[in-house]
Design an enzyme around this catalytic site. Structure first.
Site, mmCIF file in Angstrom:
data_model
loop_
_atom_site.group_PDB
_atom_site.id
_atom_site.type_symbol
_atom_site.label_atom_id
_atom_site.label_comp_id
_atom_site.label_asym_id
_atom_site.label_seq_id
_atom_site.Cartn_x
_atom_site.Cartn_y
_atom_site.Cartn_z
ATOM 1 N N ARG A 81 -3.951 4.181 17.580
ATOM 2 C CA ARG A 81 -3.304 3.012 16.971
ATOM 3 C C ARG A 81 -3.905 1.724 17.537
ATOM 4 N NH1 ARG A 81 0.906 6.775 17.802
ATOM 5 N NH2 ARG A 81 1.929 7.430 15.903
ATOM 6 N N ASN B 22 -5.714 -5.864 12.724
ATOM 7 C CA ASN B 22 -4.325 -6.090 12.328
ATOM 8 C C ASN B 22 -3.693 -7.310 12.984
ATOM 9 O OD1 ASN B 22 -4.449 -4.036 10.539
ATOM 10 N ND2 ASN B 22 -3.259 -2.560 11.727
ATOM 11 N N HIS C 276 5.325 3.142 20.744
ATOM 12 C CA HIS C 276 5.001 4.015 19.609
ATOM 13 C C HIS C 276 3.604 4.590 19.821
ATOM 14 C CE1 HIS C 276 5.338 5.660 15.680
ATOM 15 N NE2 HIS C 276 4.438 4.873 15.112
ATOM 16 N N GLY D 150 0.838 -1.206 0.000
ATOM 17 C CA GLY D 150 0.000 0.000 0.000
ATOM 18 C C GLY D 150 0.866 1.246 0.000
ATOM 19 N N ILE E 96 2.807 2.755 2.346
ATOM 20 C CA ILE E 96 4.195 2.653 2.810
ATOM 21 C C ILE E 96 4.966 1.654 1.947
ATOM 22 C CG2 ILE E 96 5.730 2.200 4.765
ATOM 23 C CD1 ILE E 96 3.430 2.846 6.651
ATOM 24 N N GLY E 97 4.307 0.530 1.626
ATOM 25 C CA GLY E 97 4.985 -0.524 0.858
ATOM 26 C C GLY E 97 5.531 -0.016 -0.465
ATOM 27 N N ARG F 210 11.151 12.488 13.748
ATOM 28 C CA ARG F 210 10.164 13.561 13.934
ATOM 29 C C ARG F 210 10.659 14.573 14.968
ATOM 30 N NH1 ARG F 210 4.949 9.427 13.709
ATOM 31 N NH2 ARG F 210 4.473 9.808 11.516
HETATM 32 N N1 APR Z 1 -1.082 -9.786 3.556
HETATM 33 C C1 APR Z 1 -0.456 -8.884 2.771
HETATM 34 N N2 APR Z 1 -0.877 -7.619 2.627
HETATM 35 C C2 APR Z 1 -1.974 -7.245 3.288
HETATM 36 C C3 APR Z 1 -2.691 -8.134 4.129
HETATM 37 C C4 APR Z 1 -2.186 -9.456 4.245
HETATM 38 N N3 APR Z 1 -2.794 -10.365 5.007
HETATM 39 N N4 APR Z 1 -3.741 -7.465 4.655
HETATM 40 C C5 APR Z 1 -3.708 -6.222 4.169
HETATM 41 N N5 APR Z 1 -2.640 -6.085 3.343
HETATM 42 C C6 APR Z 1 -2.235 -4.934 2.556
HETATM 43 C C7 APR Z 1 -3.399 -4.098 2.022
HETATM 44 O O1 APR Z 1 -4.026 -4.739 0.917
HETATM 45 C C8 APR Z 1 -2.693 -2.811 1.657
HETATM 46 O O2 APR Z 1 -2.233 -2.814 0.310
HETATM 47 O O3 APR Z 1 -1.511 -4.013 3.332
HETATM 48 C C9 APR Z 1 -1.499 -2.778 2.620
HETATM 49 C C10 APR Z 1 -1.582 -1.646 3.614
HETATM 50 O O4 APR Z 1 -1.457 -0.466 2.906
HETATM 51 P P1 APR Z 1 -2.254 0.861 3.300
HETATM 52 O O5 APR Z 1 -3.686 0.534 3.577
HETATM 53 O O6 APR Z 1 -1.963 1.892 2.264
HETATM 54 O O7 APR Z 1 -1.594 1.272 4.701
HETATM 55 P P2 APR Z 1 -0.171 1.968 4.967
HETATM 56 O O8 APR Z 1 -0.341 3.437 5.036
HETATM 57 O O9 APR Z 1 0.856 1.405 4.052
HETATM 58 O O10 APR Z 1 0.096 1.470 6.476
HETATM 59 C C11 APR Z 1 0.268 0.104 6.764
HETATM 60 O O11 APR Z 1 1.631 0.529 8.696
HETATM 61 O O12 APR Z 1 2.150 2.508 9.806
HETATM 62 C C12 APR Z 1 1.330 1.363 9.787
HETATM 63 O O13 APR Z 1 -0.696 2.155 10.840
HETATM 64 C C13 APR Z 1 -0.127 1.751 9.619
HETATM 65 O O14 APR Z 1 -0.968 -0.419 10.186
HETATM 66 C C14 APR Z 1 -0.699 0.453 9.118
HETATM 67 C C15 APR Z 1 0.442 -0.111 8.252
#
Ligand code: APR
Length: 310
Positions: free
Chosen positions: A90, A97, A177, A11, A13-14, A153
């Site tokens: 959080r 999660n 955190h 997503g 961050i990824g 930060r």
């Molecule tokens: N396996 C792999 N990927 C998954 C799974 C899983 N079981 N469940 C969800 N995902 C993926 C989602 O499909 C999404 O693409 O994780 C990704 C999360 O991306 P975002 O929703 O954009 O969230 P992001 O801002 O990247 O944050 C991710 O990091 O900092 C923490 O609080 C934040 O818990 C959150 C995490």
């Protein structure tokens, strides 16, 4: 042979993690997401491959939903999970999660049992704890990213307030955190000059408060979703220290077994990150006031961990 980096969660961050790892040429990159998002991460991977000619990297980037594709990974960075929306803590993410992290931990254990793992999913301290429990990996192989970001930060806010280069601010934030985290102004220096000698207490208090609430400040601005640029960079700093055996000393969420009087909890402490992973926790002599703050943050982390039932 090139290193291999697996990103679990592609997503916000990824995708930044993938870009940073490629730009730094840390190795080949696999982005894994759920089957519904497989095409999305395949598209992101292809897009990043097309950035390579101008980005000057030869890293190979691919997307998948199959854990077999992370086999042989040297490092795994986990962002799988849902982020916060406005008004959420959080901890509100816990029930969703924790299920995701348990599944991810199983997949990583089966397919990348030797990888150094960095967890970002929130509530972070409890998610690292859960990941470690489910995988049974040695403690040097699992850390959380939080303190590296919280310290960034803190340094950024201080640099802006003081009108100095952020490069000259050294500092550390300990603990969980969340709003109970413990910045340590006593040990902060500005180009070697103790912070207390050049900044009034009022300014220091203001920066400490803003640091504790920084993630929430961003969530409020976004309305939906949380920070992604700085969490990605912070995780990449840890990953790079491991992959290049740099020996950075970074505040990471690590398993304490007696350090700071804490036993059996993952919490933010200064760590030496080398090719061995989290090689060592450094202990600092704290004042009574700092000890009391650490006790408060420890209790907050323990409460969330207890709710995990792992
Ligand atoms: N396996 C792999 N990927 C998954 C799974 C899983 N079981 N469940 C969800 N995902 C993926 C989602 O499909 C999404 O693409 O994780 C990704 C999360 O991306 P975002 O929703 O954009 O969230 P992001 O801002 O990247 O944050 C991710 O990091 O900092 C923490 O609080 C934040 O818990 C959150 C995490």
């Amino acid at each position: 042979m090139r290193k291999k980096i697996a990103l679990i969660g592609g997503g916000q961050i990824g995708q930044i993690l993938a870009m940073l790892a490629a730009q730094k040429e840390l190795g080949d990159i696999v982005i894994l997401d759920v089957p519904d998002y497989e095409n999305s991460v395949k598209g992101k991977a292809l897009d990043l491959m097309h950035m390579a000619p101008h980005g000057n990297y030869d890293s190979h980037i691919s997307g998948t939903s199959d854990y077999k594709d992370i086999r042989g990974a040297d490092a795994v960075i986990v962002t799988a999970g849902v982020p916060r929306e406005e008004g959420m803590t959080r901890e509100d993410l816990l029930s969703t999660n924790i299920k995701i992290i348990k599944g991810v931990a199983k997949g990583v254990k089966e397919n990348a049992p030797n990888a150094f793992c960095i967890i970002l999913t929130n509530p972070l301290d409890a998610m690292v704890y859960t990941f470690h429990k489910v995988t049974g990996f040695p403690k040097n192989q699992v850390v959380g990213m939080a303190g590296t970001l919280d310290t960034a930060r803190y340094r950024s806010f201080l640099a802006n307030e003081l009108g100095v280069s952020v490069a000259d601010i050294t500092g550390i934030v300990l603990g969980g955190h969340g709003p109970t985290m413990v910045p340590l102004p006593r040990l902060t220096t500005v180009g070697g000059v103790p912070l207390s000698e050049i900044a009034p207490q009022e300014l220091i208090d203001k920066v400490v408060k803003r640091t504790r609430e920084a993630g929430t400040e961003i969530v409020q601005l976004f309305g939906k979703g949380s920070a992604f640029f700085s969490p990605a960079w912070s995780a990449m700093v840890i990953a790079e220290s491991y992959l290049k055996d740099k020996g950075r000393v970074l505040p990471c969420t690590a398993l304490c077994e007696g350090e700071y009087g804490i036993n059996g909890l993952f919490i933010g402490v200064p760590c030496l990150i080398t090719a061995k992973g989290m090689e060592k926790i450094f202990e600092i002599e704290l004042t009574d006031e700092e000890k009391a703050l650490l006790e408060t943050t420890k209790d907050a982390v323990q409460k969330t961990v207890d709710e995990c039932n792992v």
